[in-house]
Write a protein that holds these residues in place. Structure first.
Motif, short mmCIF file in Angstrom:
data_model
loop_
_atom_site.label_atom_id
_atom_site.label_comp_id
_atom_site.label_asym_id
_atom_site.label_seq_id
_atom_site.Cartn_x
_atom_site.Cartn_y
_atom_site.Cartn_z
N PRO A 98 30.11 -30.76 2.54
CA PRO A 98 28.80 -30.32 2.10
C PRO A 98 28.83 -29.84 0.65
CG PRO A 98 29.85 -28.54 3.29
CD PRO A 98 30.78 -29.73 3.38
N PHE A 99 27.63 -29.64 0.06
CA PHE A 99 27.56 -28.95 -1.21
C PHE A 99 28.26 -27.61 -1.04
CE2 PHE A 99 23.79 -30.82 -3.77
CZ PHE A 99 24.18 -32.10 -3.45
N ARG A 100 28.88 -27.11 -2.13
CA ARG A 100 29.63 -25.87 -2.03
C ARG A 100 29.59 -25.15 -3.37
NH1 ARG A 100 34.59 -29.37 -0.41
NH2 ARG A 100 32.76 -30.43 0.42
N ALA A 101 29.70 -23.82 -3.32
CA ALA A 101 29.72 -23.03 -4.55
C ALA A 101 30.94 -23.42 -5.39
CB ALA A 101 29.77 -21.55 -4.22
N SER A 102 30.82 -23.29 -6.69
CA SER A 102 31.93 -23.64 -7.58
C SER A 102 33.19 -22.86 -7.22
CB SER A 102 31.54 -23.41 -9.04
OG SER A 102 31.07 -22.09 -9.23
N VAL B 229 34.96 -25.93 5.11
CA VAL B 229 34.41 -25.54 3.81
C VAL B 229 33.07 -24.84 3.99
CG1 VAL B 229 33.52 -26.42 1.62
CG2 VAL B 229 35.61 -27.39 2.61
N LYS B 230 32.89 -23.74 3.27
CA LYS B 230 31.63 -23.00 3.34
C LYS B 230 30.56 -23.74 2.56
CE LYS B 230 29.61 -18.40 2.65
NZ LYS B 230 29.87 -16.98 2.29
N SER B 231 29.45 -24.00 3.22
CA SER B 231 28.36 -24.74 2.57
C SER B 231 27.59 -23.83 1.62
CB SER B 231 27.41 -25.29 3.63
OG SER B 231 26.24 -25.82 3.02
N TYR C 61 24.80 -19.38 1.38
CA TYR C 61 24.51 -18.31 0.43
C TYR C 61 23.01 -18.11 0.22
CZ TYR C 61 29.42 -18.30 -1.00
OH TYR C 61 30.79 -18.20 -1.02
N ILE C 62 22.22 -19.12 0.53
CA ILE C 62 20.81 -19.04 0.16
C ILE C 62 19.84 -19.20 1.32
CG2 ILE C 62 21.22 -19.86 -2.19
CD1 ILE C 62 20.39 -22.65 -1.33
N VAL C 63 20.35 -19.48 2.51
CA VAL C 63 19.47 -19.73 3.65
C VAL C 63 19.71 -18.70 4.74
CG1 VAL C 63 18.83 -21.38 5.44
CG2 VAL C 63 19.37 -22.18 3.15
N VAL D 271 22.47 -28.82 -10.70
CA VAL D 271 22.46 -28.95 -9.25
C VAL D 271 23.42 -27.92 -8.66
CG1 VAL D 271 22.73 -30.52 -7.30
CG2 VAL D 271 22.05 -31.43 -9.53
N ALA D 272 22.87 -26.84 -8.13
CA ALA D 272 23.70 -25.80 -7.54
C ALA D 272 24.48 -26.36 -6.36
CB ALA D 272 22.82 -24.64 -7.07
N GLY D 273 25.75 -25.98 -6.27
CA GLY D 273 26.59 -26.44 -5.18
C GLY D 273 27.25 -27.78 -5.43
N HIS D 274 27.10 -28.32 -6.63
CA HIS D 274 27.55 -29.68 -6.92
C HIS D 274 28.44 -29.69 -8.17
CE1 HIS D 274 27.15 -33.67 -5.49
NE2 HIS D 274 26.21 -34.11 -6.28
#
Length: 295
Positions: free
Chosen positions: A97-101, A213-215, A219-221, A152-155
Motif C-alpha cells: 500500500p501507499f506508506r509514509a516516507s 507494512v503500515k498503510s 495516519y489519516i483515516v 502525492v502523500a504516501g508515495h
C-alpha cells in the motif's frame, strides 16, 4: 522525427500495458521493434503480435536494473537490426500500500529506484553514445509519472524515482538538442496497467503484504469514518492526488507517444494537466526567490 518507418525502436517494459501499446504503434508506423521485458513470455507474445500484423520485432528478457543485461541487450539489438533510432525507457514498478516516507524501508527505496531511475539511466548510458553516431533524427522517451508533477502523500519512493527521471531527461534534452536526438518525458495519470501489482516481481520475503507494512491511510483515516476510508483507497488505486480523472486503457497511450516523437514534444501527459496545482507550485517557487533589490 517525422519519419518512423524503417527505424529501429527499443521499448522496455513492453510485455504489457503502456509499453505494449507503444511497441504496437511503433511497429504500425513501420519501425523494427525490440520488445524488452523482465517477463520473457510476455515479451515474446507482443513480438508475435507485431509479427502477425506484418511488422518486424524481436523479444528480449531483460532486467533493466542490471547494467550488464542492458549492455547485452544493446549488443543483441545492434547485431540484429544494425541501429537504434528510438529508445523508450518505460519499465517501472511501484509499491502498495501507499506508506509514509518514514515507513518506507531502504530496501523499498532501493528496489523502486533501481528499476524506475537506474533502469532509465542504464538505457541512457548504453544506447545514447551509439545513437549519437547514427545519422539522422533520433528520439528518446522516458516514462515518468504525474506523481512527479503533483505531491502525492504516501508515495515518496515512487515520486522520488520519477522526479529523478525528470531531472535526467531535462538535462539530456538540453544536451542532445544539437546532436539530432529529441527527448520526451511521458507523464501517465491513471492508466489501467499491472503496475499496481509490480511487487509480485520481488522476492517473497520482501513483498509488502508479507511484511505488515503500515498503510498511509492509518495516519489519516478513523475507523468510524468508512466513507473517508473508501475515498483514500480509490486515491491509492489512481496513483494521483485528489484526481478527478478517470482511468484510461493503455491502448490509448501508444498513439500519444508516436505523436510526441514526431513533434519532439518535451512532455506527454495522458490526462488533462493539473493546471491549478502546477501554477500553485510555480508560484511557491517564485515566492522563494529573494526580493528584488531596492537601490
Amino acid at each position: 522525427m517525422k519519419e518512423i518507418s524503417g527505424r529501429t525502436a527499443v521499448v522496455t517494459g513492453a510485455g504489457g500495458g503502456m509499453g505494449r501499446s507503444i511497441a504496437l504503434e511503433l511497429a504500425a508506423e513501420g519501425a523494427n521493434v525490440a520488445v524488452v521485458d523482465l517477463d520473457k513470455d510476455a515479451a515474446e507474445a507482443v513480438a508475435a503480435e507485431i509479427g502477425a500484423n506484418g511488422g518486424k520485432a524481436a523479444a528480449y528478457a531483460v532486467d533493466v536494473s542490471k547494467l550488464d543485461q542492458v549492455e547485452q541487450l544493446a549488443e543483441s539489438v545492434y547485431e540484429r537490426f544494425g541501429s537504434v533510432e528510438i529508445l523508450v525507457n518505460n519499465a517501472g514498478v511501484t509499491l502498495r500500500p501507499f506508506r509514509a516516507s518514514w515507513d518506507t524501508s531502504y530496501e523499498d527505496f532501493q528496489w523502486v529506484m533501481a528499476v524506475n531511475f537506474w533502469g532509465v539511466l542504464h538505457g541512457h548510458h548504453v544506447f545514447v553514445p551509439r545513437m549519437r553516431e547514427t545519422p539522422g533524427e533520433k528520439h528518446i522517451v522516458n516514462t515518468s509519472s504525474m506523481a512527479s508533477l503533483v505531491a502525492v502523500a504516501g508515495h515518496s519512493a515512487y515520486s522520488a524515482s520519477k522526479s529523478a527521471v525528470d531531472g535526467l531527461s531535462h538535462a539530456a534534452r538540453e544536451e542532445l538538442k544539437t546532436q539530432g536526438i529529441g527527448v520526451s518525458i511521458l507523464h501517465p495519470g491513471p492508466v489501467r496497467t499491472r503496475i499496481v501489482t509490480s511487487e509480485r516481481l520481488r522476492p517473497s520475503e520482501e513483498q509488502s503484504d508479507k511484511r505488515g507494512v503500515k498503510s498511509w491511510t492509518d495516519y489519516i483515516v478513523q475507523p468510524e469514518n468508512p466513507a473517508v476510508q473508501s475515498a483514500v483507497e480509490q486515491l491509492e488505486d489512481a496513483d494521483v492526488a485528489a484526481s478527478p480523472w478517470e482511468y484510461i486503457t493503455p491502448d490509448a497511450v501508444g498513439r500519444m507517444v508516436i505523436d510526441a516523437i514526431k513533434d519532439n514534444k518535451p512532455h506527454i501527459l495522458t490526462h488533462p494537466a493539473p493546471a491549478e496545482t502546477l501554477q500553485s507550485r510555480f508560484d511557491d517557487i517564485l515566492a522563494g526567490a529573494p526580493a528584488p533589490r531596492q537601490d
